[in-house]
Design a protein around this motif. Structure first.
Motif, short mmCIF file in Angstrom:
data_model
loop_
_atom_site.label_atom_id
_atom_site.label_comp_id
_atom_site.label_asym_id
_atom_site.label_seq_id
_atom_site.Cartn_x
_atom_site.Cartn_y
_atom_site.Cartn_z
N GLN A 1 10.60 70.05 42.04
CA GLN A 1 11.59 71.13 42.02
C GLN A 1 10.91 72.49 42.07
O GLN A 1 11.33 73.39 42.82
CB GLN A 1 12.45 71.02 40.76
CG GLN A 1 13.44 72.16 40.59
CD GLN A 1 14.37 71.96 39.42
OE1 GLN A 1 14.88 70.87 39.20
NE2 GLN A 1 14.61 73.00 38.64
N THR A 2 9.86 72.67 41.28
CA THR A 2 9.19 73.96 41.20
C THR A 2 8.52 74.33 42.52
O THR A 2 8.58 75.47 42.97
CB THR A 2 8.15 73.95 40.06
OG1 THR A 2 8.80 73.62 38.84
CG2 THR A 2 7.47 75.31 39.92
N MET B 1 -2.13 77.73 41.69
CA MET B 1 -0.67 77.64 41.77
C MET B 1 -0.18 78.16 43.12
O MET B 1 0.70 77.56 43.76
CB MET B 1 -0.04 78.45 40.64
CG MET B 1 -0.05 77.75 39.29
SD MET B 1 1.08 76.32 39.21
CE MET B 1 2.68 77.14 39.26
N ALA B 2 -0.74 79.29 43.57
CA ALA B 2 -0.32 79.87 44.85
C ALA B 2 -0.66 78.92 46.01
O ALA B 2 0.16 78.72 46.91
CB ALA B 2 -1.00 81.22 45.06
N ALA B 3 -1.84 78.32 45.96
CA ALA B 3 -2.21 77.37 47.01
C ALA B 3 -1.33 76.14 46.96
O ALA B 3 -0.96 75.58 48.00
CB ALA B 3 -3.69 76.97 46.84
N TRP B 4 -0.96 75.72 45.75
CA TRP B 4 -0.14 74.51 45.58
C TRP B 4 1.23 74.66 46.24
O TRP B 4 1.72 73.71 46.85
CB TRP B 4 -0.01 74.23 44.08
CG TRP B 4 0.90 73.08 43.75
CD1 TRP B 4 0.67 71.76 44.02
CD2 TRP B 4 2.14 73.16 43.06
NE1 TRP B 4 1.72 71.01 43.53
CE2 TRP B 4 2.62 71.84 42.94
CE3 TRP B 4 2.88 74.21 42.51
CZ2 TRP B 4 3.83 71.55 42.31
CZ3 TRP B 4 4.09 73.91 41.88
CH2 TRP B 4 4.55 72.59 41.79
N VAL B 5 1.84 75.85 46.13
CA VAL B 5 3.16 76.03 46.76
C VAL B 5 3.05 76.42 48.23
O VAL B 5 4.06 76.51 48.93
CB VAL B 5 4.02 77.08 46.01
CG1 VAL B 5 4.25 76.65 44.58
CG2 VAL B 5 3.44 78.46 46.10
N GLY B 6 1.82 76.69 48.69
CA GLY B 6 1.64 76.97 50.11
C GLY B 6 1.56 78.45 50.46
O GLY B 6 1.82 78.82 51.60
N LEU B 7 1.22 79.29 49.47
CA LEU B 7 1.09 80.73 49.75
C LEU B 7 -0.29 81.04 50.29
O LEU B 7 -1.27 80.40 49.89
CB LEU B 7 1.35 81.53 48.47
CG LEU B 7 2.74 81.42 47.87
CD1 LEU B 7 2.83 82.24 46.60
CD2 LEU B 7 3.78 81.89 48.87
N ALA C 1 13.49 73.37 33.72
CA ALA C 1 12.57 73.98 34.69
C ALA C 1 13.18 75.25 35.29
O ALA C 1 12.48 76.24 35.51
CB ALA C 1 12.23 72.98 35.78
N HIS C 2 14.47 75.21 35.55
CA HIS C 2 15.14 76.40 36.09
C HIS C 2 15.04 77.56 35.11
O HIS C 2 14.82 78.72 35.51
CB HIS C 2 16.60 76.08 36.39
CG HIS C 2 17.31 77.14 37.18
ND1 HIS C 2 17.43 77.09 38.54
CD2 HIS C 2 17.90 78.30 36.79
CE1 HIS C 2 18.08 78.17 38.97
NE2 HIS C 2 18.38 78.91 37.91
N PHE C 3 15.22 77.27 33.83
CA PHE C 3 15.07 78.30 32.80
C PHE C 3 13.67 78.91 32.83
O PHE C 3 13.51 80.13 32.75
CB PHE C 3 15.35 77.68 31.43
CG PHE C 3 14.74 78.44 30.27
CD1 PHE C 3 15.25 79.67 29.89
CD2 PHE C 3 13.66 77.93 29.58
CE1 PHE C 3 14.69 80.37 28.82
CE2 PHE C 3 13.09 78.62 28.53
CZ PHE C 3 13.61 79.84 28.14
N PRO D 1 12.59 78.66 45.84
CA PRO D 1 12.24 79.97 46.40
C PRO D 1 11.88 81.01 45.34
O PRO D 1 10.97 81.82 45.55
CB PRO D 1 13.51 80.37 47.16
CG PRO D 1 14.19 79.09 47.48
CD PRO D 1 13.90 78.19 46.32
N ALA D 2 12.57 81.00 44.20
CA ALA D 2 12.28 82.00 43.16
C ALA D 2 10.89 81.80 42.58
O ALA D 2 10.20 82.77 42.26
CB ALA D 2 13.33 81.93 42.05
N ALA D 3 10.46 80.55 42.43
CA ALA D 3 9.11 80.29 41.93
C ALA D 3 8.07 80.81 42.91
O ALA D 3 7.07 81.43 42.51
CB ALA D 3 8.92 78.79 41.69
#
Length: 394
Positions: free
Chosen positions: A360-361, A388-394, A327-329, A365-367
């Motif tokens: 993790q994703t 995706m943006a809503a999922w991470v809270g943006l 995932a980091h990759f 912070p980088a994601a």
């Protein structure tokens, strides 16, 4: 309450700059970045790189997490992960109380096996499972190690503290991760295990790497090498030595010391040729594949995005590679894809990272910064990017 658009890294940099009574030009003069770049980050036109955030934090004399907004409490509460942090914090505080007369612990071998299992859970990015079980395991190991001390038990307790560090970092609780590393050192000393001591120095170095204190990080890497040099030369010490070189490579990359990056990668590659896949050694994932992944990460850190993508295309990830590294990759690749104008490919990489390692994703912070960049680059936000943006809270 700020809106989503008013709550991003650039806005937090602007707020802290104003609290320090600095103009944009005054802050830019303290940074190895241009005034234009600072201006674009503050207004949200460009995402902030980790190196840029660290440089701002150092110049403003604040912690990096103030600028990244970590821990992301709203999302953690929604995922019911925040409630798992306090028991971990409490378990770390009981290290010096000796045996617990009210506790009935499982047999020592079960506890040692349980410690390895939780390490595997973290590598598989099942953070919730590991966080839920960890406090009880630490309590039992602490009681048993005090009651019937042995090298194996102290080593297992040090490993459990290391798992507490890993979980804390992945969820953004860096203050807790520092406590966990102190406890790891305390247990490693009782185990008289130089490899554990060196692993702890490696992890400390990455803490300073995140904070932008690259010289301190490099000194800690050197301290880890010194510890290993005092012990026997085994496959275990070789693998840990190789991992120290990988840590040194990303620190050197962030410090823009390309020659040193190449030296560390070359030495790690030489060691990996001798050890082969050493995934099982202290759960470090050391081996030829991890060397290649760190070489690519170094290119990303040095903003050599075309070079990073070329390496990414030639990478063959083995089946044994832990999900956390895979995932980091993908997150690193997404950053390089976004910075080279491959927005669709970047989004696809992040979606794949989410599929493999959602917890993790979501808290990486980088994601989040890459998603921020994709949103600002897009003239019309695709539905997938919106979700995706809503999922991470943006």
């Amino acid at each position: 309450m700020p809106t989503r658009d008013e709550d991003h890294t650039g806005v937090r940099i602007r707020e802290q700059r104003r609290l320090a009574r600095l103009t944009q030009r005054q802050l830019a003069e303290r940074l190895p970045y241009s005034y234009s770049y600072l201006n674009q980050v503050e207004c949200g036109a460009r995402p902030a790189t980790a190196a840029f955030v660290a440089a701002c934090a150092r110049s403003l004399n604040i912690d990096v997490t103030v600028l990244t907004g970590q821990p992301y409490v709203t999302e953690l509460q929604r995922d019911r992960l925040a409630e798992l942090v306090r028991p971990i914090r409490e378990s770390l505080d009981l290290y010096d109380l000796g045996p617990n007369p009210d506790l009935s612990a499982r047999p020592a071998q079960q506890l040692i096996t349980g410690t390895d299992r939780l390490c595997a859970e973290v590598r598989a990015t099942r953070l919730r499972n590991a966080a839920r079980e960890l406090p009880g395991l630490i309590a039992e190991l602490t009681h048993t190690a005090w009651s019937t001390p042995s090298t194996a038990l102290w080593r297992a307790l040090a490993s459990a503290y290391r798992t507490a560090h890993d979980i804390s970092v992945k969820l953004g609780y860096y203050d807790l991760s520092a406590v966990a590393l102190d406890r790891m050192d305390w247990a490693a000393q009782r185990a008289s295990d130089p490899c554990l001591a060196a692993v702890r120095q490696y992890m400390r170095a990455l803490v300073y790497f995140r904070e932008g204190e690259y010289r301190i990080g490099q000194r800690l890497i050197a301290a880890g090498h010194h510890v290993l040099a005092q012990g026997e030369h085994t496959r275990e010490t070789l693998a840990v030595t190789g991992q120290l070189h990988l840590g040194g490579s990303v620190i050197a990359a962030r410090a823009e010391q390309r020659a040193l990056v190449e030296q560390h990668i070359a030495e790690a590659h030489r060691i990996a040729q001798r050890t082969g896949d050493s995934t099982e050694v202290h759960w470090l994932s050391f081996g030829p594949a991890n060397v290649a992944l760190h070489k690519m990460s170094g290119a990303v850190e040095m903003c050599r995005y075309d070079e990073a993508l070329k390496q990414a295309r030639n990478l063959e990830l083995p089946d044994r590679l832990p999900t956390s590294r895979r995932a980091h990759f993908l997150i690193d690749r997404a950053r390089a894809e976004m910075e080279t104008g491959r927005s669709d490919a970047a989004l696809k990489s992040l979606v794949e990272a989410r599929r493999l390692a959602p917890e993790q994703t979501r808290y990486h912070p980088a994601a989040r910064e890459t998603l921020t960049g994709l949103v600002h680059q897009s003239r019309r936000t695709p539905e997938t990017l919106h979700h995706m943006a809503a999922w991470v809270g943006l």
